[in-house]
Design a protein around this motif. Structure first.
Motif, short mmCIF file in Angstrom:
data_model
loop_
_atom_site.label_atom_id
_atom_site.label_comp_id
_atom_site.label_asym_id
_atom_site.label_seq_id
_atom_site.Cartn_x
_atom_site.Cartn_y
_atom_site.Cartn_z
N GLY A 63 0.81 -1.21 0.00
CA GLY A 63 0.00 0.00 0.00
C GLY A 63 0.84 1.25 0.00
N ASP A 64 0.19 2.40 0.25
CA ASP A 64 0.90 3.68 0.24
C ASP A 64 1.94 3.75 1.34
N GLY A 65 1.69 3.08 2.47
CA GLY A 65 2.67 3.07 3.55
C GLY A 65 3.94 2.33 3.18
N THR A 66 3.79 1.21 2.48
CA THR A 66 4.96 0.47 1.99
C THR A 66 5.76 1.32 1.02
N LEU A 67 5.05 2.00 0.11
CA LEU A 67 5.72 2.87 -0.85
C LEU A 67 6.50 3.96 -0.14
N ASN A 68 5.93 4.53 0.91
CA ASN A 68 6.61 5.57 1.66
C ASN A 68 7.89 5.05 2.30
N GLU A 69 7.82 3.87 2.87
CA GLU A 69 9.01 3.27 3.49
C GLU A 69 10.10 3.01 2.45
N VAL A 70 9.72 2.50 1.29
CA VAL A 70 10.69 2.21 0.24
C VAL A 70 11.38 3.50 -0.22
N VAL A 71 10.60 4.55 -0.42
CA VAL A 71 11.18 5.83 -0.83
C VAL A 71 12.18 6.33 0.20
N ASN A 72 11.82 6.26 1.47
CA ASN A 72 12.73 6.74 2.52
C ASN A 72 13.97 5.87 2.62
N GLY A 73 13.84 4.59 2.35
CA GLY A 73 15.00 3.72 2.34
C GLY A 73 15.95 4.04 1.20
N LEU A 74 15.41 4.29 0.02
CA LEU A 74 16.25 4.65 -1.12
C LEU A 74 17.00 5.96 -0.85
N MET A 75 16.30 6.91 -0.25
CA MET A 75 16.92 8.21 0.01
C MET A 75 17.90 8.17 1.18
N ALA A 76 17.80 7.13 2.02
CA ALA A 76 18.69 7.04 3.18
C ALA A 76 20.07 6.49 2.84
N ALA A 77 20.20 5.86 1.67
CA ALA A 77 21.49 5.30 1.27
C ALA A 77 22.47 6.41 0.90
N ASP A 78 23.73 6.05 0.81
CA ASP A 78 24.79 6.99 0.43
C ASP A 78 24.42 7.68 -0.89
N ASN A 79 24.35 9.02 -0.88
CA ASN A 79 23.89 9.72 -2.07
C ASN A 79 24.89 9.69 -3.22
N ARG A 80 26.05 9.12 -3.00
CA ARG A 80 27.00 8.95 -4.09
C ARG A 80 26.68 7.71 -4.93
N LEU A 81 25.84 6.84 -4.39
CA LEU A 81 25.46 5.62 -5.11
C LEU A 81 24.41 5.92 -6.16
N ARG A 82 24.42 5.15 -7.23
CA ARG A 82 23.42 5.32 -8.29
C ARG A 82 22.03 5.01 -7.72
N MET A 83 21.09 5.84 -8.07
CA MET A 83 19.72 5.66 -7.58
C MET A 83 18.98 4.67 -8.49
N PRO A 84 18.43 3.59 -7.93
CA PRO A 84 17.60 2.70 -8.74
C PRO A 84 16.33 3.42 -9.19
#
Length: 310
Positions: A63-84
């Motif tokens: 659901g929308d909550g899962t999507l929110n968690e995934v987005v925050n996880g992607l943004m929490a990684a090292d910003n020098r890494l390529r974004m999927p």
């Protein structure tokens, strides 16, 4: 070969349609692996790990909550890494984000879209340090949507919110607050607040009906308290009519950032995830990631007005 990682909400682990979709695409064209969540925070952790591992596409299946968690996880990684790139398989109760974007609700169709169409750059929004992709809401509507039982929502849809609103009628009150943004200042009591990167929340309520995901701006909508409009009418219009009858009463503005200060504790819902505070700053993060969307998705600037003519 393209590497797709699906982060699947634990309640959907035995979803036959999802399993069939993965099996079909896995055998034909993609390396697909699936990670299943067990508890809160898992989707965020798994998304962060996927970016660290160099996965090409991360798919939020829930659901929308899962999507929110995934987005925050992607943004929490090292910003020098390529974004999927990001994909969505809508498996929630409301699926507000998917509905507004016209992402297919059937798992196979959603996964085919992800596999076949390129991602397009979209903005994210940020409330203090927390990212969201769709919408932040405040006021009594937030209280109602967060306290409506999932079972009731599944059974009754939008009517469930109305029934919850009626049971909490005596505890509903306006929020006294102040909103500041570039070339904008508003102060007073409001019943509903929406800060939209996307368009709708709470099971189909279009608080920001003209928002686009790629315009570099946030859509602000405020429904002021109105002595001429009864509280019962407000609840009815918002919960049953999707809010369309109250659009004329909304104070709206399109801004790159805004700050809200409330006299009391303000409860805010970010894509279904609650936060609270008396002062919250919102800002847009332009072109933060790529999202797999239908070609004619109405939330893209190039398609504004186009969908209605198709």
């Amino acid at each position: 070969m393209r590497h797709i990682r699906i982060i699947l909400h634990g309640k959907e682990a035995q979803n036959i349609a999802v399993r069939d979709a993965v099996r079909l695409l896995r055998s034909e064209r993609c390396k697909i692996d699936v990670r299943v969540t067990w508890e809160e925070g898992d989707a965020r952790r798994l998304a962060r790990e996927a970016r660290q591992l160099g996965v090409d596409t991360v798919v939020a299946a829930g659901g929308d909550g899962t999507l929110n968690e995934v987005v925050n996880g992607l943004m929490a990684a090292d910003n020098r890494l390529r974004m999927p790139s990001l994909g969505v398989i809508p498996l929630g109760t409301a699926n507000d984000f998917a509905h507004a974007c016209r992402i297919p609700l059937a798992p196979l169709e959603a996964l085919l879209l992800i596999a076949e169409l390129p991602a397009v750059p979209i903005d994210l929004a940020k409330a203090d340090s927390r990212y969201f992709i769709n919408m932040a809401t405040g006021g009594f509507g937030t209280q109602i949507t967060t306290s409506t039982p999932e079972e009731l929502k599944r059974a009754l849809g939008g009517v469930a919110y109305f029934l919850t609103g009626m049971t909490q009628f005596t505890s509903i009150s306006a929020v006294e607050g102040e909103v500041k943004a570039p070339d904008f200042h508003w102060q007073g009591a409001f019943m509903v607040l929406g800060v939209g990167n996307g368009r709708q929340a709470g099971g189909g309520h279009e608080l920001c009906p003209d928002a686009c995901l790629d315009d570099g701006l946030l859509d602000l909508s405020i429904l002021p308290q109105d002595d001429q409009r009864s509280l019962a009418e407000t609840v009815q219009y918002l919960m049953l009519d999707g809010g369309t009858a109250l659009q004329h009463a909304m104070v709206t503005k399109r801004v790159p950032w805004l700050e809200i200060r409330a006299r009391q504790l303000l409860n805010i819902n970010l894509d279904g995830e609650p936060i609270s505070g008396q002062c919250v700053r919102f800002e847009v993060c332009p072109s933060a990631l790529g999202l797999h969307l239908p070609r004619h998705s109405p939330v893209l600037q190039k398609n504004v007005g186009l969908v209605d003519r198709l």
